[in-house]
Design a protein around this motif. Structure first.
Motif, short mmCIF file in Angstrom:
data_model
loop_
_atom_site.label_atom_id
_atom_site.label_comp_id
_atom_site.label_asym_id
_atom_site.label_seq_id
_atom_site.Cartn_x
_atom_site.Cartn_y
_atom_site.Cartn_z
N ASN A 171 0.84 -1.20 0.00
CA ASN A 171 0.00 0.00 0.00
C ASN A 171 0.87 1.25 0.00
OD1 ASN A 171 -1.86 2.11 0.63
ND2 ASN A 171 -3.21 0.61 1.62
N TYR A 172 0.66 2.11 -1.00
CA TYR A 172 1.37 3.38 -1.11
C TYR A 172 0.54 4.55 -0.60
CZ TYR A 172 4.57 0.84 -4.21
OH TYR A 172 5.47 -0.05 -4.73
N GLY A 173 -0.54 4.26 0.12
CA GLY A 173 -1.43 5.31 0.57
C GLY A 173 -2.50 5.66 -0.44
N ARG A 174 -2.48 4.99 -1.57
CA ARG A 174 -3.43 5.27 -2.65
C ARG A 174 -4.07 3.96 -3.12
NH1 ARG A 174 -2.65 10.24 -4.61
NH2 ARG A 174 -3.61 9.71 -6.60
N GLY A 175 -4.29 3.05 -2.20
CA GLY A 175 -4.86 1.75 -2.54
C GLY A 175 -3.83 0.65 -2.38
N ALA A 176 -4.30 -0.59 -2.30
CA ALA A 176 -3.44 -1.75 -2.11
C ALA A 176 -3.26 -2.47 -3.45
CB ALA A 176 -4.05 -2.70 -1.08
N PHE A 177 -2.03 -2.97 -3.67
CA PHE A 177 -1.70 -3.60 -4.94
C PHE A 177 -1.01 -4.95 -4.69
CE2 PHE A 177 -1.54 0.99 -5.36
CZ PHE A 177 -2.35 1.23 -6.45
N TYR A 178 -1.26 -5.87 -5.61
CA TYR A 178 -0.63 -7.18 -5.50
C TYR A 178 0.87 -7.09 -5.75
CZ TYR A 178 -5.19 -9.51 -5.60
OH TYR A 178 -6.44 -9.94 -5.29
N ILE A 179 1.64 -7.87 -4.99
CA ILE A 179 3.05 -8.06 -5.30
C ILE A 179 3.17 -9.25 -6.25
CG2 ILE A 179 3.74 -7.06 -3.10
CD1 ILE A 179 4.39 -9.88 -2.11
N PRO A 180 4.30 -9.44 -6.93
CA PRO A 180 4.39 -10.48 -7.97
C PRO A 180 4.59 -11.90 -7.43
CG PRO A 180 6.45 -9.29 -7.82
CD PRO A 180 5.49 -8.58 -6.90
N THR A 181 3.56 -12.43 -6.76
CA THR A 181 3.59 -13.84 -6.39
C THR A 181 3.68 -14.66 -7.67
OG1 THR A 181 2.19 -13.34 -4.48
CG2 THR A 181 2.38 -15.65 -5.14
N ASN A 182 4.62 -15.61 -7.69
CA ASN A 182 4.95 -16.25 -8.96
C ASN A 182 5.26 -17.73 -8.75
OD1 ASN A 182 5.70 -15.93 -11.89
ND2 ASN A 182 7.62 -16.75 -11.11
N LEU A 183 4.78 -18.56 -9.67
CA LEU A 183 5.10 -19.98 -9.69
C LEU A 183 6.12 -20.24 -10.79
CD1 LEU A 183 4.62 -22.99 -8.93
CD2 LEU A 183 2.76 -22.99 -10.62
N LYS A 184 7.25 -20.85 -10.40
CA LYS A 184 8.30 -21.18 -11.36
C LYS A 184 8.54 -22.69 -11.33
CE LYS A 184 11.37 -18.40 -9.47
NZ LYS A 184 12.64 -17.64 -9.26
N LEU A 185 8.51 -23.31 -12.51
CA LEU A 185 8.84 -24.72 -12.67
C LEU A 185 9.97 -24.82 -13.69
CD1 LEU A 185 5.23 -26.21 -12.97
CD2 LEU A 185 6.64 -26.08 -10.91
N GLY A 186 10.95 -25.67 -13.41
CA GLY A 186 12.07 -25.75 -14.34
C GLY A 186 12.75 -27.10 -14.33
N GLY A 187 13.42 -27.40 -15.42
CA GLY A 187 14.20 -28.62 -15.54
C GLY A 187 15.52 -28.34 -16.22
N ALA A 188 16.49 -29.21 -15.98
CA ALA A 188 17.81 -29.05 -16.59
C ALA A 188 18.44 -30.42 -16.80
CB ALA A 188 18.72 -28.19 -15.71
N ILE A 189 19.21 -30.50 -17.88
CA ILE A 189 19.98 -31.71 -18.17
C ILE A 189 21.43 -31.31 -18.40
CG2 ILE A 189 20.28 -33.70 -19.69
CD1 ILE A 189 17.37 -33.54 -20.42
N ASN A 190 22.34 -31.99 -17.71
CA ASN A 190 23.77 -31.75 -17.88
C ASN A 190 24.40 -32.97 -18.54
OD1 ASN A 190 26.58 -32.55 -16.42
ND2 ASN A 190 26.54 -30.36 -16.87
N PHE A 191 25.12 -32.71 -19.64
CA PHE A 191 25.86 -33.77 -20.32
C PHE A 191 27.35 -33.50 -20.15
CE2 PHE A 191 21.86 -33.52 -22.73
CZ PHE A 191 21.44 -34.85 -22.64
N LYS A 192 28.02 -34.38 -19.42
CA LYS A 192 29.46 -34.29 -19.26
C LYS A 192 30.10 -35.19 -20.30
CE LYS A 192 33.01 -34.25 -15.68
NZ LYS A 192 33.33 -34.55 -14.26
N LEU A 193 30.70 -34.57 -21.32
CA LEU A 193 31.23 -35.32 -22.45
C LEU A 193 32.56 -35.98 -22.15
CD1 LEU A 193 30.34 -32.80 -25.31
CD2 LEU A 193 28.93 -34.61 -24.30
N ASP A 194 33.41 -35.27 -21.41
CA ASP A 194 34.70 -35.80 -21.00
C ASP A 194 35.19 -34.93 -19.85
OD1 ASP A 194 35.87 -33.44 -22.20
OD2 ASP A 194 35.86 -34.48 -24.12
N ALA A 195 36.47 -35.02 -19.52
CA ALA A 195 37.00 -34.27 -18.39
C ALA A 195 37.05 -32.78 -18.63
CB ALA A 195 38.40 -34.79 -18.05
#
Length: 391
Positions: A220-244
């Motif tokens: 609230n900034y004194g001029r009404g109440a506003f939503y903050i950015p509540t956020n859902l994040k989903l993620g995946g990753a694959i690592n390929f180690k080819l050699d040393a």
């Protein structure tokens, strides 16, 4: 009191409404959008993907649950981003953070983000200069991560948010004020490595993460109440180690804001959707999956996608690229990202650069620089640790 508030707030609410495309409808515009700006160069260079990337000192932003998989005892990071420099010359985002390994199963982290939004020129109703104000946002975050299995961990953050857009200016008889809020993040991380049976220098690692960030009340900034950015994040990753000496990381993240979709109005009456002003935070979170006036197809359009590719050579040099995509009807942000990383002794230097896919984007010429310090070169003795990208 008339002033350049509209232009100033338009540049501040840049995260979800940067491109002024005519087909944008019902874009989600939460307050304090600086909380959604990627603070570090590595994640920014990967198309703003990082929920399931290998852990580093910036994990408290992307996914705090990753902190417990770090192979160092203590480290710190600092990042800087000049922001929207094609529009204004004095905007910038600075982030500092640190982590401390408590034991082989738990870690602590903390960070501070400061968003300098530059100087605002106030004017009177007749257009005369009426003083200036330096607008700024700030957040402090503390997080804890703990393993609850060999390959699985969870994390919890608490953060304090301070936002001072226009100080105590009186506009149309209403006094504004700086806003303060408290929010939390809940995160999960899973990783599993499959080494090659024939060559110890080869193998594949699969990782996945989930984060609900910025869970908190309206601001609230004194001029009404506003939503903050509540956020859902989903993620995946694959690592390929080819050699040393050679390895690749492939990442994909999906994000959805858990705030109400603006309703469809007709003659001053809501005909579809819910009124955000009268919808509570919890109702807004759960209702954000089904409140879009155009139904499921519009809900899908509210999901942004980030994808990134990272190549490491000899644990010394990294080359990164990525792509971020948002529906044209929800803001239309689309950009390519690229970046470099260098590991020298106990220091990591990361650089990122953003290239919008449309002409005239205010995101043009956005670059970032980050430095990670490994303050203790001694690795934690833990056979279940997942190697980081700079190991």
């Amino acid at each position: 009191m008339k002033r350049k508030l509209v232009a100033a707030l338009a540049s501040i609410a840049l995260v979800n409404n940067l491109t002024s495309q005519a087909q944008v409808v019902r874009a989600l515009n939460p307050s304090v959008p600086f909380l959604m700006i990627s603070p570090d160069s590595r994640g920014a260079a990967l198309g703003d993907a990082g929920v399931a990337s290998s852990p580093d000192a910036n994990s408290i932003y992307w996914n705090t649950a990753k902190l417990t998989f770090l192979d160092k005892n203590i480290g710190a990071t600092v990042s800087y981003t000049p922001w929207l420099r094609d529009l204004v010359g004095d905007m910038g985002l600075m982030n500092v953070g640190m982590f401390k390994k408590i034991d082989k199963n738990s870690s602590f982290g903390a960070s501070m983000t400061y968003f300098d939004q530059g100087e605002i020129q106030f004017t009177t109703n007749t257009g005369q200069a009426n003083g200036t104000f330096k607008s700024r946002d700030l957040s402090f975050t503390a997080g804890y991560s703990r393993k609850i299995g060999r390959d699985f961990s969870t994390g919890l953050n608490i953060k304090y948010i301070h936002s001072n857009l226009i100080g105590n200016q009186v506009i149309n008889g209403v006094s504004s004020k700086p806003a303060n809020n408290v929010a939390g993040d809940l995160s999960f991380f899973y990783t599993n490595e499959k080494p090659s049976a024939k060559n110890k220098d080869r193998g594949t690692r699969y990782s996945a993460g989930a984060v609900i960030s910025n869970i908190g009340g309206k601001i609230n900034y004194g001029r009404g109440a506003f939503y903050i950015p509540t956020n859902l994040k989903l993620g995946g990753a694959i690592n390929f180690k080819l050699d040393a000496h050679n390895q690749f990381n492939f990442l994909l993240d999906a994000n959805k804001l858990l705030i109400p979709t603006p309703p469809l109005w007709s003659n001053g009456v809501i005909v579809k959707g819910k009124n955000p002003e009268t919808t509570g935070v919890i109702s807004g979170i759960f209702g954000s999956f089904s409140d879009a006036p155009d139904g499921f197809t519009e809900e899908i359009r509210e999901v942004t996608l980030s994808t990134g590719v990272e190549y490491w050579y000899n644990n010394f040099f990294a080359l990164r690229g990525g792509y971020f995509m948002e529906s044209n009807t929800k803001g239309g942000r689309k950009y390519v990202t690229t970046g470099l990383g260098f590991k020298i002794s106990n220091y990591n230097l990361d650089l990122a650069y953003l290239v919008p896919t449309s002409q005239g984007s205010p995101l043009s010429n956005t670059w970032r620089i980050s430095l990670i310090f490994d303050l203790d070169a001694k690795k934690v003795s833990n056979p279940t640790e997942v190697p980081t990208e700079n190991q």
